[in-house]
Design an enzyme around this catalytic site. Sequence first.
Site, PDB file in Angstrom:
ATOM      1  N   ASP A  43       0.841  -1.211   0.000  1.00 48.20           N
ATOM      2  CA  ASP A  43       0.000   0.000   0.000  1.00 48.20           C
ATOM      3  C   ASP A  43       0.879   1.265   0.000  1.00 48.20           C
ATOM      4  O   ASP A  43       2.107   1.176  -0.081  1.00 48.20           O
ATOM      5  CB  ASP A  43      -0.928  -0.089   1.223  1.00 48.20           C
ATOM      6  CG  ASP A  43      -2.188   0.751   1.088  1.00 48.20           C
ATOM      7  OD1 ASP A  43      -2.423   1.319   0.006  1.00 48.20           O
ATOM      8  OD2 ASP A  43      -2.949   0.830   2.068  1.00 48.20           O
ATOM      9  N   HIS A  44       0.232   2.426   0.133  1.00 50.23           N
ATOM     10  CA  HIS A  44       0.884   3.746   0.106  1.00 50.23           C
ATOM     11  C   HIS A  44       2.363   3.756   0.473  1.00 50.23           C
ATOM     12  O   HIS A  44       2.746   3.321   1.549  1.00 50.23           O
ATOM     13  CB  HIS A  44       0.183   4.703   1.075  1.00 50.23           C
ATOM     14  CG  HIS A  44      -1.202   5.057   0.677  1.00 50.23           C
ATOM     15  ND1 HIS A  44      -1.506   6.126  -0.121  1.00 50.23           N
ATOM     16  CD2 HIS A  44      -2.377   4.457   0.951  1.00 50.23           C
ATOM     17  CE1 HIS A  44      -2.808   6.182  -0.313  1.00 50.23           C
ATOM     18  NE2 HIS A  44      -3.364   5.177   0.323  1.00 50.23           N
ATOM     19  N   GLU A  59      -4.614   8.027   7.356  1.00 41.42           N
ATOM     20  CA  GLU A  59      -4.415   6.583   7.280  1.00 41.42           C
ATOM     21  C   GLU A  59      -2.972   6.267   7.569  1.00 41.42           C
ATOM     22  O   GLU A  59      -2.076   6.846   6.971  1.00 41.42           O
ATOM     23  CB  GLU A  59      -4.791   6.040   5.896  1.00 41.42           C
ATOM     24  CG  GLU A  59      -4.665   4.513   5.825  1.00 41.42           C
ATOM     25  CD  GLU A  59      -4.968   3.957   4.441  1.00 41.42           C
ATOM     26  OE1 GLU A  59      -5.927   3.196   4.330  1.00 41.42           O
ATOM     27  OE2 GLU A  59      -4.247   4.304   3.481  1.00 41.42           O
ATOM     28  N   HIS A 114      -9.877   8.764   3.389  1.00 44.78           N
ATOM     29  CA  HIS A 114      -9.590   7.574   4.199  1.00 44.78           C
ATOM     30  C   HIS A 114     -10.368   7.647   5.508  1.00 44.78           C
ATOM     31  O   HIS A 114     -10.402   8.686   6.146  1.00 44.78           O
ATOM     32  CB  HIS A 114      -8.097   7.488   4.538  1.00 44.78           C
ATOM     33  CG  HIS A 114      -7.236   7.051   3.387  1.00 44.78           C
ATOM     34  ND1 HIS A 114      -6.087   7.712   3.033  1.00 44.78           N
ATOM     35  CD2 HIS A 114      -7.343   6.011   2.522  1.00 44.78           C
ATOM     36  CE1 HIS A 114      -5.522   7.096   2.000  1.00 44.78           C
ATOM     37  NE2 HIS A 114      -6.262   6.068   1.674  1.00 44.78           N
ATOM     38  N   HIS A 128      -9.396   4.599  -3.475  1.00 39.81           N
ATOM     39  CA  HIS A 128      -9.003   4.592  -2.066  1.00 39.81           C
ATOM     40  C   HIS A 128     -10.126   5.238  -1.266  1.00 39.81           C
ATOM     41  O   HIS A 128     -10.965   5.942  -1.808  1.00 39.81           O
ATOM     42  CB  HIS A 128      -7.715   5.393  -1.860  1.00 39.81           C
ATOM     43  CG  HIS A 128      -6.493   4.684  -2.340  1.00 39.81           C
ATOM     44  ND1 HIS A 128      -5.487   4.305  -1.500  1.00 39.81           N
ATOM     45  CD2 HIS A 128      -6.135   4.255  -3.579  1.00 39.81           C
ATOM     46  CE1 HIS A 128      -4.542   3.682  -2.197  1.00 39.81           C
ATOM     47  NE2 HIS A 128      -4.912   3.647  -3.463  1.00 39.81           N
ATOM     48  N   ASN A 176      -9.833  -0.196  -2.244  1.00 34.03           N
ATOM     49  CA  ASN A 176      -9.188  -0.489  -0.964  1.00 34.03           C
ATOM     50  C   ASN A 176     -10.188  -0.478   0.184  1.00 34.03           C
ATOM     51  O   ASN A 176     -11.084   0.368   0.228  1.00 34.03           O
ATOM     52  CB  ASN A 176      -8.107   0.555  -0.693  1.00 34.03           C
ATOM     53  CG  ASN A 176      -6.921   0.411  -1.625  1.00 34.03           C
ATOM     54  OD1 ASN A 176      -6.931  -0.397  -2.548  1.00 34.03           O
ATOM     55  ND2 ASN A 176      -5.894   1.190  -1.374  1.00 34.03           N
TER      56      ASN A 176
HETATM   57 ZN   LIG Z   1      -5.280   4.673   0.423  1.00 34.72          ZN
END
Ligand SMILES: [Zn+2]
Length: 390
Positions: free
Chosen positions: A112-113, A185, A229, A269, A291
């Site tokens: 992820d990120h 997040e 998020h 997202h 996500n």
């Molecule tokens: Zn994200």
Amino acid sequence: MASYTTLPVAPGVVTGKDLITLLDHAKANGYAIPAVNVSSSSTANAVLEAAAKAKAPVCIQVSQGGGAFLCGKGIADPKGSLPASAAGSVAVALHVRAVAAYYGVPVILHSDHCAKKLLPWFDKMLEADAAYHAAFGEPLFSSHMLDLSEEPDDENVAICAKYFAKMVKIDLFLEMEIGITGGEEDGVNNEDVDPAKLYTTPEQVFAVHAALAPIGAGFSIAAAFGNVHGVYKPGNVVLSPHKLGEHQAHAAAELGLAKGDKPLYLVMHGGSGSTDAEIGAAVSHGVVKMNIDTDTQWAYWDGVRAYEAKHKAYLQSQIGNPDGADKPNKSKYDPRKFIRAGEEAMRDRVCVAFDKLGTNGRLGEGYAANAPEPKAWNFLAGKKSSSWFG
Ligand SMILES: [Zn+2]
């Protein structure tokens, strides 16, 4: 459950051309693959179990924070480098490699990120991918995300292009972000960002395509369309999935494609808390991956919470409960009992995501019926050793 034609991708971790086949199948058939953050073998298994139950492809992803947790919170990364986080991320990837085929579903293994300051984590995972590729002919992970959306666009795109050139050599897929997903997040806080940055323009998105497409076809774009998020929304931000349709239309026009073509793989997202209509609209505009983290975190906890509430009187001491002062409680406090309760609740929440994204049953009738017994230590051999589907 509707019956679909069989997906031409074998069960287990999917990489390279198979991953493109899977994403094209999703785009062509109007569904998206849920990408669920995991931070343990338990949460990973809950996701796999959900996919097996729904007969659906799934994406398992790990963040840098998740990787750090997987390595163990007692182990700190040295300043400026993130090998422990990478080791934890690799550990869950190997876990998924070891068990995925037994669930009979295709799995995208993703990280992820990754903001600029986390690039040492990314570099370390790429080392593992390269080593795995040298040994088994495919990368350890299916794909990784770079999120340089906090940097100026040209720098964001340039860094992505540099990494992508390296990644295509070992069949890795790249997800990148342009524009900013709001909210908070995993320690990245975008709660006070300029609202205009929460909507990516079609021109910004196409600039990414123009820079990356000459390098390879395996990339996706997380464009911001007012998504946030977590489960809350600042009042001045409206989720606008129709903007994703504008990105596709602009890219199709620039590329001289037919009207209605969707040349981009888009990723959503901040899907937690979105309405079914918003999710449906996003998928109709070519979102192939959505996500999920916040809602599945809650589900896991809620399962544990309900278990504790139900068995409270049996969970106060090792011996002694309403059945007698000398009665043992081992069968109730065994971690496999309360952790399992969390897994079941998380599994059920992932199944809700499959429903919302239209992913249910997409493996098709008879999928995996002719799949061979997974080879011993298949995860070490990679899929090179599997002749399924030639
Ligand atoms: Zn994200």
